[in-house]
Design a protein around this motif. Sequence first.
Motif, short mmCIF file in Angstrom:
data_model
loop_
_atom_site.label_atom_id
_atom_site.label_comp_id
_atom_site.label_asym_id
_atom_site.label_seq_id
_atom_site.Cartn_x
_atom_site.Cartn_y
_atom_site.Cartn_z
N PRO A 1 14.53 10.57 0.71
CA PRO A 1 14.64 9.61 1.82
C PRO A 1 13.56 9.75 2.88
CG PRO A 1 16.78 10.59 1.31
CD PRO A 1 15.75 11.38 0.57
N LYS A 2 12.82 10.88 2.88
CA LYS A 2 11.78 11.10 3.89
C LYS A 2 10.43 10.54 3.44
CE LYS A 2 13.96 15.54 5.05
NZ LYS A 2 13.75 17.00 5.14
N LEU A 3 10.38 9.97 2.24
CA LEU A 3 9.11 9.48 1.69
C LEU A 3 8.96 7.98 1.87
CD1 LEU A 3 9.14 11.44 -1.69
CD2 LEU A 3 7.85 12.04 0.36
N GLU A 4 7.73 7.55 2.07
CA GLU A 4 7.43 6.13 2.03
C GLU A 4 7.34 5.70 0.56
OE1 GLU A 4 3.85 5.48 4.21
OE2 GLU A 4 4.67 6.24 6.10
N MET A 5 7.52 4.42 0.31
CA MET A 5 7.48 3.92 -1.06
C MET A 5 6.17 4.28 -1.74
SD MET A 5 8.99 2.35 -3.57
CE MET A 5 10.41 1.56 -2.76
N SER A 6 5.07 4.15 -1.03
CA SER A 6 3.77 4.46 -1.61
C SER A 6 3.68 5.94 -2.00
CB SER A 6 2.65 4.10 -0.64
OG SER A 6 2.78 4.81 0.59
N GLU A 7 4.29 6.80 -1.19
CA GLU A 7 4.29 8.23 -1.50
C GLU A 7 5.14 8.52 -2.74
OE1 GLU A 7 3.77 10.51 2.75
OE2 GLU A 7 5.71 9.57 2.34
N SER A 8 6.28 7.87 -2.83
CA SER A 8 7.17 8.08 -3.98
C SER A 8 6.46 7.68 -5.27
CB SER A 8 8.45 7.26 -3.82
OG SER A 8 9.19 7.70 -2.70
N LEU A 9 5.77 6.56 -5.25
CA LEU A 9 5.07 6.11 -6.44
C LEU A 9 3.87 7.00 -6.75
CD1 LEU A 9 5.24 2.24 -5.87
CD2 LEU A 9 6.45 3.56 -7.61
N ALA A 10 3.21 7.49 -5.71
CA ALA A 10 2.06 8.37 -5.93
C ALA A 10 2.51 9.69 -6.57
CB ALA A 10 1.35 8.64 -4.61
N ILE A 11 3.62 10.25 -6.09
CA ILE A 11 4.15 11.48 -6.68
C ILE A 11 4.57 11.24 -8.13
CG2 ILE A 11 6.07 13.12 -6.59
CD1 ILE A 11 5.96 12.84 -3.53
N THR A 12 5.22 10.11 -8.36
CA THR A 12 5.64 9.77 -9.72
C THR A 12 4.45 9.72 -10.66
OG1 THR A 12 7.55 8.51 -8.92
CG2 THR A 12 6.78 8.03 -11.15
N LYS A 13 3.41 9.04 -10.24
CA LYS A 13 2.21 8.92 -11.08
C LYS A 13 1.61 10.29 -11.37
CE LYS A 13 -2.35 6.70 -11.25
NZ LYS A 13 -3.29 5.78 -10.53
N GLN A 14 1.53 11.12 -10.36
CA GLN A 14 0.90 12.43 -10.53
C GLN A 14 1.72 13.32 -11.46
OE1 GLN A 14 -0.13 14.30 -6.81
NE2 GLN A 14 -0.88 16.17 -7.78
N VAL A 15 3.04 13.35 -11.26
CA VAL A 15 3.89 14.21 -12.09
C VAL A 15 3.92 13.71 -13.53
CG1 VAL A 15 6.24 15.03 -12.48
CG2 VAL A 15 5.30 14.99 -10.16
N VAL A 16 4.05 12.40 -13.72
CA VAL A 16 4.08 11.85 -15.08
C VAL A 16 2.80 12.19 -15.84
CG1 VAL A 16 4.03 9.70 -16.41
CG2 VAL A 16 5.74 10.01 -14.61
N GLN A 17 1.67 12.02 -15.18
CA GLN A 17 0.40 12.32 -15.83
C GLN A 17 0.27 13.81 -16.14
OE1 GLN A 17 -2.62 10.67 -13.24
NE2 GLN A 17 -2.38 8.60 -14.10
N ARG A 18 0.73 14.65 -15.22
CA ARG A 18 0.61 16.09 -15.41
C ARG A 18 1.57 16.59 -16.49
NH1 ARG A 18 -3.47 19.51 -13.31
NH2 ARG A 18 -2.71 21.66 -13.40
#
Length: 309
Positions: free
Chosen positions: A54-71
Amino acid sequence: MALDHNASGVFPIAVTPFLPDGSLDVKSVDSMTDFYLGAGATGLTILGIMGEAPKLEMSESLAITKQVVQRAGNVPVVVGVSAPGFAAMRQLARGAMELGAAGVMIAPPPALRTDDQITTYFAQAVEAIGDDIPWVLQDYPLTLTVVMTPKVIRTIMQNHASCVMLKHEDWPGLEKISTLRGFQKDGSMKPISILCGNGGLFLDFETERGADGAMTGYAFPDMLVELVDLARQGIRDEAHDLFDAHLPLLRYEQQQGIGLAVRKYVLQKRGAIASDAQRKPGGSLTAAAKAEVEYLLSRLAKRDARARA
């Protein structure tokens, strides 16, 4: 790779790494992902309750998702998409799947009280995100205050083919697992994956009741992996001995209010993340609490060398 009812093993609930100033620690997202994979995780779950979503902005949530999925590569990633409104839930769910997530997780909002309210909410949620997205039903009444009986869970599962997993976090909840597996056995409910949370506090018996593994964030995911493997092999005493060695620290981590601070502190010590910082509002450990954690780690190290780090 899409999540399905065959999912098993350990899907650690990942923390979200922050720098002391509250900004995202992008470098630690990679080291954290590597840590979980190195522990033997069969999947990863991000942006959960303990991931400070809940402390994340939507752009941050998607950025983390992209980074973790790729890694993570071929390891499936589940993304928590619970939100106050369905518009935000849909945006994150569709965006996460486009980035390569295996599925999403949805928790009920605290206002739900009756069985009809619960089933209607999840029907609307599926309508919002689309019935092509596999999803995990989170059952966590201790925190969310929403009580879902086994029959309600069965109804949700039967109504939605896209619901393939239950994240079981009820307490006490062992009988619930047995009841749900009984529904499967008598044919009144489709096969589902059951992964257990609640810090792993009852994982030793949950696996014996029919759980397929764990979806929780205890700071020793490698122990959870070993425990689940021992349970699968039927090596009961060894599994319980391992669990008993970790129970004092596991219990300490389960404290309301400081549990995440304990978890992040231990993960920092183990090299998974660079800082134990939480984004505000967030707690931190006092010097006395840190000393207690250190004492628990020193005692655990006598029985499990992984605690020496």
